[in-house]
Scaffold this motif. Structure first.
Motif, PDB file in Angstrom:
ATOM      1  N   ILE A   1      -8.241  -0.207  -1.691  1.00 44.24           N
ATOM      2  CA  ILE A   1      -7.992  -1.656  -1.625  1.00 44.24           C
ATOM      3  C   ILE A   1      -9.121  -2.351  -0.876  1.00 44.24           C
ATOM      4  O   ILE A   1      -9.640  -3.383  -1.311  1.00 44.24           O
ATOM      5  CB  ILE A   1      -6.619  -1.932  -0.983  1.00 44.24           C
ATOM      6  N   ARG A   2      -9.518  -1.760   0.238  1.00 48.52           N
ATOM      7  CA  ARG A   2     -10.571  -2.402   1.037  1.00 48.52           C
ATOM      8  C   ARG A   2     -11.878  -2.470   0.253  1.00 48.52           C
ATOM      9  O   ARG A   2     -12.483  -3.529   0.134  1.00 48.52           O
ATOM     10  CB  ARG A   2     -10.765  -1.615   2.339  1.00 48.52           C
TER      11      ARG A   2
ATOM     12  N   ARG B   1     -12.878 -14.025   3.552  1.00 48.94           N
ATOM     13  CA  ARG B   1     -13.634 -13.413   2.435  1.00 48.94           C
ATOM     14  C   ARG B   1     -12.677 -12.668   1.504  1.00 48.94           C
ATOM     15  O   ARG B   1     -12.767 -12.773   0.279  1.00 48.94           O
ATOM     16  CB  ARG B   1     -14.698 -12.464   2.999  1.00 48.94           C
ATOM     17  N   ALA B   2     -11.745 -11.921   2.094  1.00 45.03           N
ATOM     18  CA  ALA B   2     -10.798 -11.167   1.258  1.00 45.03           C
ATOM     19  C   ALA B   2      -9.906 -12.128   0.471  1.00 45.03           C
ATOM     20  O   ALA B   2      -9.629 -11.903  -0.708  1.00 45.03           O
ATOM     21  CB  ALA B   2      -9.958 -10.247   2.139  1.00 45.03           C
TER      22      ALA B   2
ATOM     23  N   ALA C   1      -8.155  -6.850   3.657  1.00 44.10           N
ATOM     24  CA  ALA C   1      -8.031  -6.917   2.186  1.00 44.10           C
ATOM     25  C   ALA C   1      -6.572  -6.789   1.767  1.00 44.10           C
ATOM     26  O   ALA C   1      -6.088  -7.530   0.907  1.00 44.10           O
ATOM     27  CB  ALA C   1      -8.869  -5.819   1.550  1.00 44.10           C
ATOM     28  N   ALA C   2      -5.862  -5.843   2.393  1.00 48.92           N
ATOM     29  CA  ALA C   2      -4.444  -5.656   2.039  1.00 48.92           C
ATOM     30  C   ALA C   2      -3.618  -6.854   2.484  1.00 48.92           C
ATOM     31  O   ALA C   2      -2.667  -7.240   1.801  1.00 48.92           O
ATOM     32  CB  ALA C   2      -3.921  -4.375   2.674  1.00 48.92           C
TER      33      ALA C   2
ATOM     34  N   ILE D   1     -11.618  -4.870  -2.886  1.00 52.91           N
ATOM     35  CA  ILE D   1     -11.690  -6.311  -2.596  1.00 52.91           C
ATOM     36  C   ILE D   1     -13.104  -6.709  -2.169  1.00 52.91           C
ATOM     37  O   ILE D   1     -13.602  -7.782  -2.532  1.00 52.91           O
ATOM     38  CB  ILE D   1     -10.633  -6.688  -1.524  1.00 52.91           C
TER      39      ILE D   1
ATOM     40  N   GLU E   1       3.183  -3.771   9.700  1.00 52.63           N
ATOM     41  CA  GLU E   1       1.721  -3.908   9.735  1.00 52.63           C
ATOM     42  C   GLU E   1       1.315  -5.373   9.576  1.00 52.63           C
ATOM     43  O   GLU E   1       0.388  -5.855  10.232  1.00 52.63           O
ATOM     44  CB  GLU E   1       1.105  -3.126   8.569  1.00 52.63           C
TER      45      GLU E   1
ATOM     46  N   LEU F   1       0.656  -5.334   2.688  1.00 49.01           N
ATOM     47  CA  LEU F   1       0.975  -4.581   3.908  1.00 49.01           C
ATOM     48  C   LEU F   1       2.482  -4.447   4.052  1.00 49.01           C
ATOM     49  O   LEU F   1       3.240  -5.318   3.613  1.00 49.01           O
ATOM     50  CB  LEU F   1       0.420  -5.314   5.137  1.00 49.01           C
TER      51      LEU F   1
ATOM     52  N   GLU G   1     -10.083  -3.635   8.823  1.00 43.59           N
ATOM     53  CA  GLU G   1      -9.718  -2.597   7.847  1.00 43.59           C
ATOM     54  C   GLU G   1      -8.523  -3.054   6.990  1.00 43.59           C
ATOM     55  O   GLU G   1      -8.379  -2.661   5.835  1.00 43.59           O
ATOM     56  CB  GLU G   1      -9.329  -1.295   8.564  1.00 43.59           C
ATOM     57  N   LEU G   2      -7.655  -3.869   7.595  1.00 43.25           N
ATOM     58  CA  LEU G   2      -6.430  -4.294   6.903  1.00 43.25           C
ATOM     59  C   LEU G   2      -6.579  -5.629   6.172  1.00 43.25           C
ATOM     60  O   LEU G   2      -5.672  -6.038   5.450  1.00 43.25           O
ATOM     61  CB  LEU G   2      -5.285  -4.459   7.919  1.00 43.25           C
TER      62      LEU G   2
ATOM     63  N   GLN H   1       0.838  -1.217   0.000  1.00 43.35           N
ATOM     64  CA  GLN H   1       0.000   0.000   0.000  1.00 43.35           C
ATOM     65  C   GLN H   1       0.866   1.258   0.000  1.00 43.35           C
ATOM     66  O   GLN H   1       0.578   2.218  -0.716  1.00 43.35           O
ATOM     67  CB  GLN H   1      -0.900  -0.002   1.235  1.00 43.35           C
TER      68      GLN H   1
END
Lengths: 189, 272
Positions: A173-174, B45-46, B11-12, A177, B22, B18, B8-9, A155
């Motif tokens: 990104i969130r 899910r992500a 998906a990344a 996805i 992180e 990341l 919040e993180l 990111q």
């Protein structure tokens, strides 16, 4: 011809046979999935030579660890591609990053090669499905997800490469996805 | 990190996008023995959305030399199979050790492992039965202790009253299993695995994740090879500050250059 042997055997049977030491099954899996592994690695590394090494490492790893494959964690195709991507990202992140190169990468999506003539209909349909799901995202979200997945950028790197705020990249990104998950659910394979 | 922050993180994390600190914090949060608010589900899910993305590429069949290289390399070794099959000889060799070990400690070991599974959802999927876990660990050490002082230490640690075997949970796309033999009072911990053998290009590094929100992982040494087995001695200094979890990362040769884990591949919760 490509992938035909793997599909005739049944893909998951191929992995089970590799676990039992069957080299023909390894070859069948290679015919079916090496092209995808190579494309994923080459896109991340921007080097065919290094991508070839990644593909080799990936299939040697599959030979050693086929017994550890778990269908509930994804299809064999996804498992193998994830392994190749992970190895490509390992290599990428060992390199010193060139900020100019990252900016170029962010502004110029790579040219698409022609599909191999022997490509199966199932493979064409799969690619169309995933690309349609990606195309359903707003352009900024799609590009951000692509830079993360296909170019292996973090990111923070995406933020530096695109000049966008880090918070904006994280949000894209969130949301990207989340929307992608919905889009893929709407069009199951 | 809170569950809200983790989600919040997620998906990344699924995209492997990341930064190392992180990523380590997110993985440590996932391994925390707390009542999570849908963290594993959000990540699943992500990952379910990220995983098919490779299908979007146009395949590039590699040149013939790639297959020839693979053939050469696999000719040099047999595939590593499931433990029950591949380590059969080692299990037999370790039978006398196991008989003594299991007779004394099966109940407490099973309780410890079962409790661990209850706390770590991902580990639950990967751990297998407690009996297999104990058998794997003892068999691996039996084979290695002929050549490795650390393997001998780990066998001695296993036999100590109050020690336990903790399974690691694979992270992301990593495939492979590992266990840690944890000594009484957590004063010593030894990693045992066949999935983490260092290569000419990379090392696996040990980390201790101290208790408390936002605690930074503490570097605790490198994994070393003892024949076909990988062993790691978590440094006493790192364990002395307390440990909520142990983690293993893949690093450039010689270990992390940033002081933080580059790519966490395995995490074990140490609650209880």
């Amino acid at each position: 011809m490509v992938a035909a042997a793997a599909f005739r055997l049944g893909i998951e049977d191929v992995i089970a046979r590799i676990a039992r030491g069957d080299r023909d099954a390894l070859r069948a899996a290679y015919d079916a999935f090496a092209g995808r592994a190579m494309a994923v690695a080459a896109r991340i590394l921007r080097s065919s030579e290094e991508a070839e090494e990644v593909v080799q490492d990936t299939f040697v790893e599959i030979w050693r660890r086929a017994a550890e494959y778990r269908p509930e964690r994804g299809s064999p195709a996804a498992w193998i591609a994830a392994m190749a991507r992970s190895r490509a990202i390992d290599r990428l992140r060992q390199r010193a990053r060139d900020e100019n190169a990252m900016r170029t990468l962010a502004s110029q999506p790579p040219r698409e090669p022609q599909p191999p003539p022997s490509e199966s209909t199932a493979r064409q349909q799969e690619r169309s499905r995933v690309r349609a799901a990606l195309a359903s995202l707003p352009a900024e979200q799609r590009r951000t997800v692509e830079l993360a997945y296909f170019d292996g950028l973090t990111q923070s790197e995406i933020a530096r490469a695109t000049g966008e705020a880090l918070g904006t990249v994280k949000t894209r990104i969130r949301l990207g996805i989340e929307k992608l998950a919905d889009a893929l659910l709407e069009t199951p394979p | 990190m809170t569950c809200g922050e983790f989600k919040e993180l997620a998906a990344a994390l699924a995209l492997d996008a990341l930064d190392p600190d992180e990523r380590a914090a997110a993985r440590a949060h996932l391994a925390e023995p707390i009542r999570h608010e849908g963290c594993a589900e959000a990540l699943a899910r992500a990952e379910g959305a990220a995983r098919p993305l490779a299908g979007a590429v146009t395949d590039m069949p590699p040149p013939a030399r790639v297959w020839h290289g693979i053939e050469e390399r696999v000719s040099a070794r047999a595939p590593r199979r499931r433990w029950a099959a591949a380590a059969g000889w080692a299990v037999a060799a370790a039978a006398s050790l196991l008989a003594l070990f299991l007779a004394q400690r099966t109940a407490s070991l099973r309780n410890a492992l079962d409790a661990e599974r209850g706390r770590a959802e991902i580990a639950q999927a990967q751990a297998g039965s407690s009996e297999n876990r104990a058998r794997q660990c003892a068999a691996q050490l039996e084979a290695a202790r002929k050549t490795s002082g650390l393997a001998k230490d780990a066998v001695a640690l296993l036999e100590q009253r109050g020690s336990r075997v903790v399974p690691f949970a694979p992270q992301g796309a990593f495939v492979g299993a590992a266990s840690a033999v944890i000594g009484p009072g957590r004063r010593r911990a030894v990693l045992v695995s066949t999935a983490l053998l260092p290569t000419a290009e990379r090392d696996y590094q040990l980390w201790v994740i101290p208790p408390g929100p936002g605690a930074a992982p503490v570097a605790a040494g490198l994994v070393e090879a003892a024949g076909e087995v990988a062993l790691g001695d978590f440094q006493a200094g790192a364990l002395a500050r307390g440990a909520a979890a142990l983690a293993i990362s893949v690093e450039p040769k010689g270990g992390s250059r940033t002081g933080a884990p580059t790519e966490v591949v395995l995490v074990a919760s140490l609650s209880g």
